[in-house]
Design an enzyme around this catalytic site. Sequence first.
Site, PDB file in Angstrom:
ATOM      1  N   GLY A 257     -20.173  71.641  26.757  1.00 37.59           N
ATOM      2  CA  GLY A 257     -19.481  72.806  27.722  1.00 37.59           C
ATOM      3  C   GLY A 257     -20.160  74.029  27.478  1.00 37.59           C
ATOM      4  N   SER A 258     -19.522  75.093  27.915  1.00 38.15           N
ATOM      5  CA  SER A 258     -20.198  76.358  27.915  1.00 38.15           C
ATOM      6  C   SER A 258     -20.060  77.153  26.584  1.00 38.15           C
ATOM      7  CB  SER A 258     -19.473  77.222  29.175  1.00 38.15           C
ATOM      8  OG  SER A 258     -18.310  77.392  28.765  1.00 38.15           O
ATOM      9  N   VAL A 259     -20.759  78.205  26.605  1.00 29.04           N
ATOM     10  CA  VAL A 259     -20.602  79.228  25.376  1.00 29.04           C
ATOM     11  C   VAL A 259     -19.349  79.715  25.107  1.00 29.04           C
ATOM     12  CG1 VAL A 259     -21.278  81.206  24.160  1.00 29.04           C
ATOM     13  CG2 VAL A 259     -23.013  79.471  25.418  1.00 29.04           C
TER      14      VAL A 259
ATOM     15  N   THR B 146     -16.382  78.357  26.057  1.00 29.74           N
ATOM     16  CA  THR B 146     -15.368  77.294  25.613  1.00 29.74           C
ATOM     17  C   THR B 146     -15.741  76.977  24.390  1.00 29.74           C
ATOM     18  OG1 THR B 146     -15.412  76.556  27.903  1.00 29.74           O
ATOM     19  CG2 THR B 146     -14.729  75.137  26.341  1.00 29.74           C
ATOM     20  N   GLY B 147     -17.041  77.027  23.872  1.00 33.41           N
ATOM     21  CA  GLY B 147     -17.274  76.487  22.461  1.00 33.41           C
ATOM     22  C   GLY B 147     -16.766  77.645  21.548  1.00 33.41           C
TER      23      GLY B 147
ATOM     24  N   GLU C 187     -27.686  71.540  21.362  1.00 35.89           N
ATOM     25  CA  GLU C 187     -29.800  70.695  22.498  1.00 35.89           C
ATOM     26  C   GLU C 187     -30.372  72.848  24.270  1.00 35.89           C
ATOM     27  OE1 GLU C 187     -29.429  68.358  24.261  1.00 35.89           O
ATOM     28  OE2 GLU C 187     -29.526  67.473  23.675  1.00 35.89           O
TER      29      GLU C 187
ATOM     30  N   GLU D  48     -26.509  82.951  31.870  1.00 33.95           N
ATOM     31  CA  GLU D  48     -26.708  81.502  32.462  1.00 33.95           C
ATOM     32  C   GLU D  48     -26.033  81.221  33.835  1.00 33.95           C
ATOM     33  OE1 GLU D  48     -24.065  78.249  30.849  1.00 33.95           O
ATOM     34  OE2 GLU D  48     -25.822  76.780  30.971  1.00 33.95           O
TER      35      GLU D  48
HETATM   36  N1  LIG Z   1     -25.290  71.821  25.281  1.00 34.44           N
HETATM   37  C1  LIG Z   1     -25.282  70.718  26.209  1.00 34.44           C
HETATM   38  O1  LIG Z   1     -25.731  69.664  25.687  1.00 34.44           O
HETATM   39  C2  LIG Z   1     -24.619  70.795  27.416  1.00 34.44           C
HETATM   40  C3  LIG Z   1     -24.692  69.683  28.280  1.00 34.44           C
HETATM   41  C4  LIG Z   1     -24.104  69.747  29.630  1.00 34.44           C
HETATM   42  C5  LIG Z   1     -23.426  71.173  29.894  1.00 34.44           C
HETATM   43  N2  LIG Z   1     -23.848  72.138  29.190  1.00 34.44           N
HETATM   44  C6  LIG Z   1     -22.944  73.436  29.618  1.00 34.44           C
HETATM   45  O2  LIG Z   1     -21.801  73.059  30.114  1.00 34.44           O
HETATM   46  C7  LIG Z   1     -21.422  74.125  30.978  1.00 34.44           C
HETATM   47  C8  LIG Z   1     -21.046  73.473  32.611  1.00 34.44           C
HETATM   48  O3  LIG Z   1     -19.940  72.732  32.385  1.00 34.44           O
HETATM   49  P1  LIG Z   1     -18.368  73.103  32.444  1.00 34.44           P
HETATM   50  O4  LIG Z   1     -18.204  74.211  33.581  1.00 34.44           O
HETATM   51  O5  LIG Z   1     -17.576  72.102  32.851  1.00 34.44           O
HETATM   52  O6  LIG Z   1     -18.301  73.881  31.273  1.00 34.44           O
HETATM   53  P2  LIG Z   1     -16.635  74.488  30.210  1.00 34.44           P
HETATM   54  O7  LIG Z   1     -17.074  75.107  29.366  1.00 34.44           O
HETATM   55  O8  LIG Z   1     -16.059  75.217  31.508  1.00 34.44           O
HETATM   56  O9  LIG Z   1     -15.704  73.231  30.319  1.00 34.44           O
HETATM   57  C9  LIG Z   1     -16.174  71.957  29.502  1.00 34.44           C
HETATM   58  C10 LIG Z   1     -15.111  71.216  29.003  1.00 34.44           C
HETATM   59  O10 LIG Z   1     -14.135  72.066  28.233  1.00 34.44           O
HETATM   60  C11 LIG Z   1     -12.888  72.071  28.636  1.00 34.44           C
HETATM   61  N3  LIG Z   1     -12.283  73.416  28.232  1.00 34.44           N
HETATM   62  C12 LIG Z   1     -12.351  74.590  28.974  1.00 34.44           C
HETATM   63  N4  LIG Z   1     -11.859  75.681  28.046  1.00 34.44           N
HETATM   64  C13 LIG Z   1     -11.346  75.042  27.146  1.00 34.44           C
HETATM   65  C14 LIG Z   1     -10.810  75.325  25.859  1.00 34.44           C
HETATM   66  N5  LIG Z   1     -10.130  76.784  25.662  1.00 34.44           N
HETATM   67  N6  LIG Z   1     -10.257  74.621  25.047  1.00 34.44           N
HETATM   68  C15 LIG Z   1     -10.584  73.411  25.039  1.00 34.44           C
HETATM   69  N7  LIG Z   1     -11.411  72.913  26.179  1.00 34.44           N
HETATM   70  C16 LIG Z   1     -11.638  73.631  27.339  1.00 34.44           C
HETATM   71  C17 LIG Z   1     -13.035  71.649  30.156  1.00 34.44           C
HETATM   72  O11 LIG Z   1     -11.683  71.293  30.653  1.00 34.44           O
HETATM   73  C18 LIG Z   1     -13.979  70.870  30.460  1.00 34.44           C
HETATM   74  O12 LIG Z   1     -13.597  69.571  29.985  1.00 34.44           O
HETATM   75  C19 LIG Z   1     -22.608  74.827  31.265  1.00 34.44           C
HETATM   76  O13 LIG Z   1     -22.304  76.192  30.312  1.00 34.44           O
HETATM   77  C20 LIG Z   1     -23.793  74.165  30.484  1.00 34.44           C
HETATM   78  O14 LIG Z   1     -24.717  74.698  29.821  1.00 34.44           O
HETATM   79  C21 LIG Z   1     -23.881  71.914  27.698  1.00 34.44           C
END
Ligand SMILES: NC(=O)c1ccc[n+]([C@@H]2O[C@H](COP(=O)([O-])OP(=O)(O)OC[C@H]3O[C@@H](n4cnc5c(N)ncnc54)[C@H](O)[C@@H]3O)[C@@H](O)[C@H]2O)c1
Length: 485
Positions: free
Chosen positions: A235-237, A239-240, A257, A381
């Site tokens: 997911g996104s930074v 969220t991480g 990655e 991003e």
């Molecule tokens: N590094 C990698 O390998 C990789 C691969 C694919 C996508 N991405 C990243 O993912 C992003 C796009 O995807 P997105 O919009 O679904 O990302 P997002 O971070 O909004 O959501 C990702 C997941 O996290 C969950 N989430 C959101 N907030 C949370 C919280 N506070 N606690 C726990 N879970 C939570 C969401 O419900 C979803 O299932 C982009 O930033 C992209 O760079 C990274």
Amino acid sequence: MAAQLPSIQDSPPSHKELFYNGQWHAPLSKEYRETFNPGNGSVIDQVAQAGARDVDAAVEAAHQAFAGWRSTPPAQRAAYLRKAADVIRQHAEQLALLDALNTGNPVAEMLSDAKVAAANLDYFAGLTPMVRGETIPQSDDSFHYTLREPLGVVARIIAFNHPAMFAGAKMAALLAAGNTVIIKPPDQAPLSCLRLAEILSDVFPPGVLNILPEGVECGKALSTHPLVSKVTLIGSVPTGKAIQRAAADTLKPTLCEYRQTGQGVARGMNFTWAGQSCGSTSRVFLHESHHDEVLRRVRDYVRTHFKPGVPTDPSTTMGPVISKAVQERVLSYIESAKQEGAELLLGGKAPTGIPEIEGGYFVEPTIFANVQPHMRIAREEIFGPVMSVFKWTDEDEVIRQVNDTRYGLTAAIYTQSMATAHRTVPKIETGFIWVNQVGNHFLGIPFGGFKESGSGRRSVWTSCCRLRRRSVSMLACGDAADMQR
Ligand SMILES: NC(=O)c1ccc[n+]([C@@H]2O[C@H](COP(=O)([O-])OP(=O)(O)OC[C@H]3O[C@@H](n4cnc5c(N)ncnc54)[C@H](O)[C@@H]3O)[C@@H](O)[C@H]2O)c1
């Protein structure tokens, strides 16, 4: 390939609830939410939303299943994984169609996603006997060894851009190592994960694989649950970071990655899924000696190879972004680039005059040249189909610009000189670097980011096991002496 696709009507999962302990459960919260087709903006279905009490029940089931699964002999665990791979392969077209419908990614490209998931399951099935520790020589009167042990219940929270692949492929190593797994599908596109739960429902023992659709609340509940040993996110930074903060209270580890060049630059941007790929090479640095020639080739390639279309049509080469809000965000980045003086070479707006995609959340494939390091499109991003091109002359300066970002997942270097490649690779601050290719992923090769693009590396066992050290004194314990003999 069109003949192989099942009908859209037959593809959606028949269950829209929560899958845990080997069964389907209505959400205790009684909440359901609409899920959309970003290709035309229509509602596809209503999907259950797991609340905190549902997370409790699912984690308890996964925890109960852990003891049996970790002590299942490796060869038997491998057989379960191989069966899962076969089942996923048999349903590859259906999963691809569902992801096309629910994410907007063109179906022709999504076919490989289920196959990648199956290949990962097969690969890690083969590696189950390799979950090994080592013996460590010390003195004559002591004997030391390490064991690799599964962590317990692991939660996998995944992003919307490749749901079936992220769910299927990334459960493989965890299950092979003896962990039980809870997958939280992306809120925007849960359907293929629900279908995965259906087709795998009688493959694994109850509680070993659990799938809980919902949004942020479910993710938060998983991140803070005391019985969840590890949370992994794609997911996104932001969220991480939120997950790392939440997980800190329970001390969980987190894993957060000229033609060839022109084509590589164009393909690396992943216009097929509207740039919505974490590994998209969205900033392109071209040396002034070949800047104009390569840029012309990139523009021509993008113009002829990526046309917005209906995601479930096998001839479509470019899909929409995931939602209306994302479409508006991407268009606002495009406006900011125009205002800051970047040169618009291609695209730059939502497509018009294509009746079959009316109502969908499309953005034209967009290329900006003459981008400067201070511009917003160069620093943030976008996660949309927008490529930024820079011109450079000095190698040290371009490496400084390449590294001048909070992110660091992937980079690609195109060069005729292997000496240049070897000199440059160590200086680039990304977790993964391609040389003279882009976008390819390889089974078993760790993929993960530097800086804010990720903590940890998805390698084989380091991310699925903990290392337990055992020291045995031969003087104190006769059994140990026997073991060494
Ligand atoms: N590094 C990698 O390998 C990789 C691969 C694919 C996508 N991405 C990243 O993912 C992003 C796009 O995807 P997105 O919009 O679904 O990302 P997002 O971070 O909004 O959501 C990702 C997941 O996290 C969950 N989430 C959101 N907030 C949370 C919280 N506070 N606690 C726990 N879970 C939570 C969401 O419900 C979803 O299932 C982009 O930033 C992209 O760079 C990274």
